[in-house]
Design a protein around this motif. Structure first.
Motif, PDB file in Angstrom:
ATOM      1  N   LEU A  42      -2.104  -3.563  -8.875  1.00 19.23           N
ATOM      2  CA  LEU A  42      -3.233  -4.467  -8.693  1.00 19.23           C
ATOM      3  C   LEU A  42      -4.263  -3.728  -7.852  1.00 19.23           C
ATOM      4  O   LEU A  42      -3.932  -3.192  -6.793  1.00 19.23           O
ATOM      5  CB  LEU A  42      -2.787  -5.750  -7.982  1.00 19.23           C
ATOM      6  CG  LEU A  42      -3.863  -6.814  -7.752  1.00 19.23           C
ATOM      7  CD1 LEU A  42      -4.366  -7.394  -9.076  1.00 19.23           C
ATOM      8  CD2 LEU A  42      -3.318  -7.936  -6.865  1.00 19.23           C
ATOM      9  N   VAL A  43      -5.498  -3.679  -8.318  1.00 13.33           N
ATOM     10  CA  VAL A  43      -6.574  -3.022  -7.570  1.00 13.33           C
ATOM     11  C   VAL A  43      -7.140  -4.048  -6.596  1.00 13.33           C
ATOM     12  O   VAL A  43      -7.986  -4.859  -6.957  1.00 13.33           O
ATOM     13  CB  VAL A  43      -7.666  -2.479  -8.514  1.00 13.33           C
ATOM     14  CG1 VAL A  43      -8.812  -1.871  -7.715  1.00 13.33           C
ATOM     15  CG2 VAL A  43      -7.077  -1.444  -9.470  1.00 13.33           C
ATOM     16  N   THR A  44      -6.653  -4.015  -5.363  1.00 13.78           N
ATOM     17  CA  THR A  44      -7.128  -4.992  -4.381  1.00 13.78           C
ATOM     18  C   THR A  44      -8.407  -4.541  -3.683  1.00 13.78           C
ATOM     19  O   THR A  44      -9.002  -5.330  -2.942  1.00 13.78           O
ATOM     20  CB  THR A  44      -6.051  -5.280  -3.317  1.00 13.78           C
ATOM     21  OG1 THR A  44      -5.755  -4.080  -2.595  1.00 13.78           O
ATOM     22  CG2 THR A  44      -4.787  -5.832  -3.961  1.00 13.78           C
TER      23      THR A  44
ATOM     24  N   GLY B 138       0.820  -1.201   0.000  1.00 13.18           N
ATOM     25  CA  GLY B 138       0.000   0.000   0.000  1.00 13.18           C
ATOM     26  C   GLY B 138       0.857   1.254   0.000  1.00 13.18           C
ATOM     27  O   GLY B 138       2.044   1.230   0.327  1.00 13.18           O
ATOM     28  N   SER B 139       0.235   2.387  -0.348  1.00 10.92           N
ATOM     29  CA  SER B 139       0.915   3.675  -0.384  1.00 10.92           C
ATOM     30  C   SER B 139       0.070   4.710   0.352  1.00 10.92           C
ATOM     31  O   SER B 139      -1.101   4.448   0.676  1.00 10.92           O
ATOM     32  CB  SER B 139       1.164   4.109  -1.837  1.00 10.92           C
ATOM     33  OG  SER B 139      -0.072   4.280  -2.515  1.00 10.92           O
ATOM     34  N   PRO B 140       0.626   5.900   0.644  1.00  4.99           N
ATOM     35  CA  PRO B 140      -0.162   6.907   1.355  1.00  4.99           C
ATOM     36  C   PRO B 140      -1.416   7.333   0.597  1.00  4.99           C
ATOM     37  O   PRO B 140      -1.610   7.011  -0.573  1.00  4.99           O
ATOM     38  CB  PRO B 140       0.823   8.072   1.496  1.00  4.99           C
ATOM     39  CG  PRO B 140       2.175   7.441   1.445  1.00  4.99           C
ATOM     40  CD  PRO B 140       2.026   6.307   0.471  1.00  4.99           C
ATOM     41  N   SER B 141      -2.260   8.084   1.308  1.00  3.63           N
ATOM     42  CA  SER B 141      -3.538   8.570   0.776  1.00  3.63           C
ATOM     43  C   SER B 141      -4.452   7.412   0.414  1.00  3.63           C
ATOM     44  O   SER B 141      -5.037   7.370  -0.654  1.00  3.63           O
ATOM     45  CB  SER B 141      -3.331   9.492  -0.430  1.00  3.63           C
ATOM     46  OG  SER B 141      -2.549  10.618  -0.067  1.00  3.63           O
TER      47      SER B 141
ATOM     48  N   GLY C  89       7.173   1.960 -14.494  1.00  3.41           N
ATOM     49  CA  GLY C  89       7.465   0.542 -14.358  1.00  3.41           C
ATOM     50  C   GLY C  89       6.863  -0.149 -13.166  1.00  3.41           C
ATOM     51  O   GLY C  89       7.182  -1.317 -12.905  1.00  3.41           O
ATOM     52  N   LEU C  90       5.950   0.515 -12.439  1.00  9.40           N
ATOM     53  CA  LEU C  90       5.322  -0.142 -11.297  1.00  9.40           C
ATOM     54  C   LEU C  90       4.246  -1.115 -11.758  1.00  9.40           C
ATOM     55  O   LEU C  90       3.461  -0.806 -12.663  1.00  9.40           O
ATOM     56  CB  LEU C  90       4.674   0.909 -10.373  1.00  9.40           C
ATOM     57  CG  LEU C  90       5.227   0.961  -8.937  1.00  9.40           C
ATOM     58  CD1 LEU C  90       6.701   1.287  -8.959  1.00  9.40           C
ATOM     59  CD2 LEU C  90       4.464   1.987  -8.105  1.00  9.40           C
TER      60      LEU C  90
ATOM     61  N   ALA D  15       7.074  -7.889  -6.229  1.00  9.42           N
ATOM     62  CA  ALA D  15       6.308  -6.931  -5.437  1.00  9.42           C
ATOM     63  C   ALA D  15       5.524  -6.032  -6.376  1.00  9.42           C
ATOM     64  O   ALA D  15       6.081  -5.473  -7.330  1.00  9.42           O
ATOM     65  CB  ALA D  15       7.223  -6.103  -4.550  1.00  9.42           C
ATOM     66  N   ALA D  16       4.237  -5.913  -6.118  1.00  6.94           N
ATOM     67  CA  ALA D  16       3.371  -4.994  -6.843  1.00  6.94           C
ATOM     68  C   ALA D  16       2.774  -4.018  -5.833  1.00  6.94           C
ATOM     69  O   ALA D  16       2.989  -4.131  -4.626  1.00  6.94           O
ATOM     70  CB  ALA D  16       2.284  -5.757  -7.596  1.00  6.94           C
ATOM     71  N   TYR D  17       1.993  -3.072  -6.327  1.00  4.45           N
ATOM     72  CA  TYR D  17       1.458  -2.001  -5.495  1.00  4.45           C
ATOM     73  C   TYR D  17      -0.048  -1.936  -5.693  1.00  4.45           C
ATOM     74  O   TYR D  17      -0.541  -2.019  -6.826  1.00  4.45           O
ATOM     75  CB  TYR D  17       2.104  -0.668  -5.872  1.00  4.45           C
ATOM     76  CG  TYR D  17       3.605  -0.674  -5.671  1.00  4.45           C
ATOM     77  CD1 TYR D  17       4.190  -0.047  -4.583  1.00  4.45           C
ATOM     78  CD2 TYR D  17       4.436  -1.355  -6.565  1.00  4.45           C
ATOM     79  CE1 TYR D  17       5.573  -0.074  -4.384  1.00  4.45           C
ATOM     80  CE2 TYR D  17       5.811  -1.390  -6.383  1.00  4.45           C
ATOM     81  CZ  TYR D  17       6.376  -0.750  -5.293  1.00  4.45           C
ATOM     82  OH  TYR D  17       7.736  -0.803  -5.109  1.00  4.45           O
ATOM     83  N   THR D  18      -0.764  -1.787  -4.585  1.00  7.88           N
ATOM     84  CA  THR D  18      -2.204  -1.726  -4.701  1.00  7.88           C
ATOM     85  C   THR D  18      -2.674  -0.320  -5.032  1.00  7.88           C
ATOM     86  O   THR D  18      -2.050   0.667  -4.629  1.00  7.88           O
ATOM     87  CB  THR D  18      -2.896  -2.232  -3.426  1.00  7.88           C
ATOM     88  OG1 THR D  18      -4.306  -2.302  -3.669  1.00  7.88           O
ATOM     89  CG2 THR D  18      -2.636  -1.336  -2.230  1.00  7.88           C
ATOM     90  N   LEU D  19      -3.767  -0.248  -5.763  1.00  6.07           N
ATOM     91  CA  LEU D  19      -4.445   1.011  -6.066  1.00  6.07           C
ATOM     92  C   LEU D  19      -5.893   0.855  -5.633  1.00  6.07           C
ATOM     93  O   LEU D  19      -6.574  -0.079  -6.073  1.00  6.07           O
ATOM     94  CB  LEU D  19      -4.371   1.315  -7.563  1.00  6.07           C
ATOM     95  CG  LEU D  19      -5.104   2.582  -8.005  1.00  6.07           C
ATOM     96  CD1 LEU D  19      -4.356   3.817  -7.536  1.00  6.07           C
ATOM     97  CD2 LEU D  19      -5.279   2.593  -9.528  1.00  6.07           C
ATOM     98  N   HIS D  20      -6.364   1.755  -4.762  1.00  3.18           N
ATOM     99  CA  HIS D  20      -7.742   1.699  -4.284  1.00  3.18           C
ATOM    100  C   HIS D  20      -8.522   2.891  -4.829  1.00  3.18           C
ATOM    101  O   HIS D  20      -8.009   4.013  -4.854  1.00  3.18           O
ATOM    102  CB  HIS D  20      -7.786   1.731  -2.750  1.00  3.18           C
ATOM    103  CG  HIS D  20      -7.272   0.475  -2.115  1.00  3.18           C
ATOM    104  ND1 HIS D  20      -7.344   0.251  -0.758  1.00  3.18           N
ATOM    105  CD2 HIS D  20      -6.690  -0.630  -2.647  1.00  3.18           C
ATOM    106  CE1 HIS D  20      -6.828  -0.935  -0.475  1.00  3.18           C
ATOM    107  NE2 HIS D  20      -6.416  -1.484  -1.612  1.00  3.18           N
TER     108      HIS D  20
END
Length: 339
Positions: A247-249, A196-199, A243-244, A217-222
């Motif tokens: 995945l919308v978890t 996860g990332s901020p905000s 290049g990230l 490693a991937a990064y979630t987008l909500h």
């Protein structure tokens, strides 16, 4: 086959090494077809190196909708909703979650994982928190890794939604992930990890400027379609351009309160964007809370749902999942491009 090495202590005397084989996956199931997932050139790919888009549902907070953390619910989602993946939102906020009741919440996660494996689904174990609890997250997720890290089904989500105000990626969130993911990697070096990332996991463009050093490693987008629109897609496009892998978890078809009217037009724009970019998604949520983001009406049973049991959002999500399964998802397979 997917293997890992688990170390088990025998008293205070010694450690022995066991190699655990992956469980057999039902023929034709998502995991049987696609196997262990990894990240390649900014996309999530399957065991063949082909782009793979998983679509499914997130369960509601585990302390507030425990009745759906059952094999019957996961069986029904596999059979009737035709999901590829389920997400166990293991509650870590407040005074009635995994931080206070480790064994109770671990059992819920285990039931979901066991049912997902029985159906050949991928399963995300999500440390569902807004605040940083790195030591507790490490304890919980490494216990999951020790029990299930040999399975290709397993995906870790280490911090659901870091807050916005006063939270910085490089100062606060990245060090958290370095600790928690580092501890997971010491046990399970292979399975996909989602950060996860901020905000509320929307600052993926910021994370792209200082990415994590881990493989797979991937990064979630909500997002919530009634609130988050083209501006957030622009941020996501910027992250993709650097290049990230995304995945919308978690997303909703309504606004960010979890309530309000269903925004069909913006939901379709988000789905079109995800399809263009070969990005998977999990919808919020399988729960019967009296709000429009819930897929089930209050009091709905754990399985065998009829159309009358579903909210407007639930009906739309079920239709989208079944439609994607029927057309075999254009992003999946060797014809899909890899950035």
């Amino acid at each position: 086959m997917h293997w890992t090495r688990a170390w088990i202590g025998l008293g205070a005397l010694c450690l022995i090494s066991l190699t655990l084989p992956a469980a057999a996956q039902p023929a034709g199931s998502p995991v049987a077809n696609h196997g262990a997932l990894s990240v390649k050139n900014g996309q999530i790919v399957d065991q063949h190196g082909d782009s793979f888009v998983m679509r499914g549902m997130s369960l509601f907070w585990s302390q507030w909708a425990p009745q759906y953390y059952t094999g019957e619910t996961i069986d029904w989602l596999a059979k009737d909703w035709q999901v590829d993946v389920v997400r166990a939102a293991i509650a870590a906020e407040g005074n009635d979650g995994a931080r206070q009741h480790f064994d109770r919440e671990f059992d819920k996660a285990s039931r979901v994982i066991d049912a997902a494996v029985a159906n050949g689904l991928y399963v995300i174990v999500d440390w569902h928190a807004h605040h940083a609890f790195p030591d507790e997250a490490e304890k919980f997720l490494t216990a999951i890794a020790r029990k299930y890290g040999h399975l290709p089904n397993l995906i870790y989500e280490t911090w659901n939604e870091p807050l916005r105000d006063g939270v910085d990626w490089s100062r606060d969130v990245k060090p958290y992930h370095l600790q928690v993911i580092g501890a997971i990697r010491a046990i399970d070096p292979d399975n996909l990890v989602i950060a996860g990332s901020p905000s509320w996991s929307q600052d993926v463009d910021v994370a792209a400027n200082d990415p994590l050093p881990f493989s797979n490693a991937a990064y979630t987008l909500h997002y919530y379609a009634g609130t988050h629109k083209q501006g957030l897609r622009d941020k996501a496009d910027a992250a993709l351009g650097k290049g990230l892998a995304l995945l919308v978890t978690e997303f909703g078809t309504v606004d960010s309160t979890g309530d309000g009217p269903l925004d069909r037009a913006e939901s379709e724009r988000w789905w079109d964007w995800a399809e263009r970019n070969c990005i998977g998604w999990m919808a919020w949520s399988i729960g019967d809370r009296d709000e429009s983001s819930a897929s089930l009406k209050p009091g709905t049973a754990v399985a065998d749902w009829s159309e009358n049991d579903l909210t407007e959002s639930g009906k739309l999500l079920r239709q989208k999942l079944r439609s994607a399964a029927e057309r075999k998802a254009a992003c999946n397979g060797p014809s899909a491009s890899i950035r």
